[in-house]
Enzyme design. Structure first.
Site, short mmCIF file in Angstrom:
data_model
loop_
_atom_site.label_atom_id
_atom_site.label_comp_id
_atom_site.label_asym_id
_atom_site.label_seq_id
_atom_site.Cartn_x
_atom_site.Cartn_y
_atom_site.Cartn_z
CB SER A 136 -0.86 0.01 1.26
OG SER A 136 -1.53 1.25 1.41
CE1 TYR A 149 -4.03 -2.33 5.41
CE2 TYR A 149 -3.11 -0.17 4.89
CZ TYR A 149 -3.70 -1.35 4.47
OH TYR A 149 -3.93 -1.56 3.14
N1 LIG Z 1 -8.83 -0.52 -0.50
C1 LIG Z 1 -7.74 0.25 -0.42
O1 LIG Z 1 -7.83 1.48 -0.41
C2 LIG Z 1 -6.37 -0.39 -0.38
C3 LIG Z 1 -5.26 0.45 -0.56
C4 LIG Z 1 -4.00 -0.10 -0.51
C5 LIG Z 1 -3.84 -1.46 -0.30
N2 LIG Z 1 -4.93 -2.25 -0.12
C6 LIG Z 1 -4.70 -3.68 0.09
O2 LIG Z 1 -5.32 -4.39 -0.94
C7 LIG Z 1 -5.63 -5.71 -0.48
C8 LIG Z 1 -7.09 -6.00 -0.81
O3 LIG Z 1 -7.88 -5.10 -0.03
P1 LIG Z 1 -9.31 -4.59 -0.48
O4 LIG Z 1 -9.28 -3.13 -0.35
O5 LIG Z 1 -9.71 -5.21 -1.75
O6 LIG Z 1 -10.17 -5.08 0.76
P2 LIG Z 1 -11.27 -6.20 0.95
O7 LIG Z 1 -12.33 -6.07 -0.08
O8 LIG Z 1 -11.64 -6.14 2.39
O9 LIG Z 1 -10.47 -7.55 0.63
C9 LIG Z 1 -9.69 -8.21 1.58
C10 LIG Z 1 -9.61 -9.66 1.14
O10 LIG Z 1 -8.74 -10.36 2.01
C11 LIG Z 1 -9.40 -11.54 2.47
N3 LIG Z 1 -8.85 -11.92 3.76
C12 LIG Z 1 -8.82 -11.18 4.89
N4 LIG Z 1 -8.24 -11.88 5.89
C13 LIG Z 1 -7.88 -13.10 5.35
C14 LIG Z 1 -7.25 -14.26 5.85
N5 LIG Z 1 -6.84 -14.34 7.13
N6 LIG Z 1 -7.04 -15.30 5.02
C15 LIG Z 1 -7.44 -15.25 3.74
N7 LIG Z 1 -8.06 -14.17 3.19
C16 LIG Z 1 -8.27 -13.11 4.00
C17 LIG Z 1 -10.88 -11.16 2.49
O11 LIG Z 1 -11.73 -12.28 2.36
P3 LIG Z 1 -12.36 -13.12 3.57
O12 LIG Z 1 -12.88 -12.13 4.57
O13 LIG Z 1 -13.40 -13.91 2.86
O14 LIG Z 1 -11.25 -13.96 4.08
C18 LIG Z 1 -10.95 -10.35 1.19
O15 LIG Z 1 -11.06 -11.23 0.09
C19 LIG Z 1 -5.31 -5.71 1.01
O16 LIG Z 1 -4.04 -6.28 1.22
C20 LIG Z 1 -5.29 -4.24 1.37
O17 LIG Z 1 -4.49 -3.98 2.50
C21 LIG Z 1 -6.20 -1.75 -0.16
#
Ligand SMILES: NC(=O)c1ccc[n+]([C@@H]2O[C@H](COP(=O)([O-])OP(=O)(O)OC[C@H]3O[C@@H](n4cnc5c(N)ncnc54)[C@H](OP(=O)(O)O)[C@@H]3O)[C@@H](O)[C@H]2O)c1
Length: 251
Positions: A136, A149
């Site tokens: 991120s 985080y």
């Molecule tokens: N959204 C943003 O602004 C942003 C910005 C920078 C980076 N990111 C990063 O991008 C990635 C995806 O995030 P997102 O924004 O798309 O959020 P999200 O929709 O909440 O997706 C998170 C995913 O991780 C899975 N997950 C969480 N804990 C887990 C575990 N212990 N084992 C296996 N799967 C797990 C969740 O599925 P389940 O709950 O079904 O397990 C879900 O599929 C993350 O690493 C986040 O930190 C996001």
């Protein structure tokens, strides 16, 4: 997605919602055979019949190894992995909860390490493959409320830097993905205006384009990235003054 992609097979974690889900859908639409993992089988099932769904908790190292072995048995050698499983909770500076910090580190950082340990021996033995994970822009610097985080994401960027040169000599490409704000369930809890907010399908498109170009760092949106990099380059007194004024007192 237009044009042929350089992979026949891929494994995506964090695939049930958000950025990971859109990466799976776009790879599948382009003809890549994809295995998708997250903890929720019901949400994975909504990805459609063409996707191999492997429910998995990435904090369980043995389960990650078993999952990858099963994926390769079913799909053949995996050419691309995208480790996107992640969690986020805002933290007030006077409310440090070690349990939350440990949970965030074991999911975001050790989750990647566990999956890496599963895929690296097989890929390096083949001398081919592309390994990526989602860190991120929050890993560029410490930001208010991101005390649990941000360090996990800084660690993921550092991890990629540690591994890239050696892995390249073994025929493996390492990529680290640094998105800005993306509208997903993870950011839905934010009670502030998110600058340069991007939709997850656009984040997935930029991620896949960067991976196809075999870039080491895939960071977007570029304007936000440029602002953060400039901020990071400032001396600390000025950096903290700007963060206090424009982040802490902006609400
Ligand atoms: N959204 C943003 O602004 C942003 C910005 C920078 C980076 N990111 C990063 O991008 C990635 C995806 O995030 P997102 O924004 O798309 O959020 P999200 O929709 O909440 O997706 C998170 C995913 O991780 C899975 N997950 C969480 N804990 C887990 C575990 N212990 N084992 C296996 N799967 C797990 C969740 O599925 P389940 O709950 O079904 O397990 C879900 O599929 C993350 O690493 C986040 O930190 C996001």
């Amino acid at each position: 997605m237009a044009g042929a992609l350089p992979w026949k097979t891929a494994w995506v974690t964090g695939a049930s919602t958000g950025i990971g889900r859109d990466i799976v859908l776009q790879l599948t639409a382009a003809g890549v055979k994809v295995a998708a993992s997250a903890r929720s089988p019901d949400k994975l099932a909504m990805l459609g019949e063409g996707v191999l769904t492997i429910p998995l908790d990435v904090t369980d190292a043995a389960a990650c190894k078993a999952a990858f072995e099963r994926i390769e048995t079913e799909l053949g050698p995996v050419e691309l992995v995208v480790f996107g499983a992640g969690t986020y909770a805002p933290v007030a500076a006077d409310k440090i909860d070690p349990t939350l910090f440990a949970h965030t580190m074991s999911t975001n950082y050790m989750g990647v390490v566990n999956c890496l340990a599963a895929v690296a021996p097989r890929m390096t033995a083949r001398g081919a493959g592309q390994i990526s994970w989602i860190a991120s822009v929050a890993g560029f610097m410490g930001l208010p409320k991101a005390a649990a985080y941000g360090p996990t994401k800084a660690a993921l960027i550092n991890l990629a830097e540690c591994l890239e040169p050696e892995m390249k000599l073994k025929g493996i490409t390492i990529s680290v993905i640094n998105p800005g704000f993306v509208a997903t369930p993870l950011t839905a809890q934010n009670d502030f205006e998110m600058p340069f907010l991007m939709q997850p399908d656009e984040a997935a498109r930029r991620t896949i384009a960067g991976l196809a170009a075999r870039r080491f760092e895939i960071a977007y949106p570029w304007r936000f990235v440029a602002i953060l990099r400039a901020l990071r380059a400032l001396p600390y007194p000025l950096f903290f003054r700007l963060i206090t004024r424009f982040v802490l007192k902006a609400k």
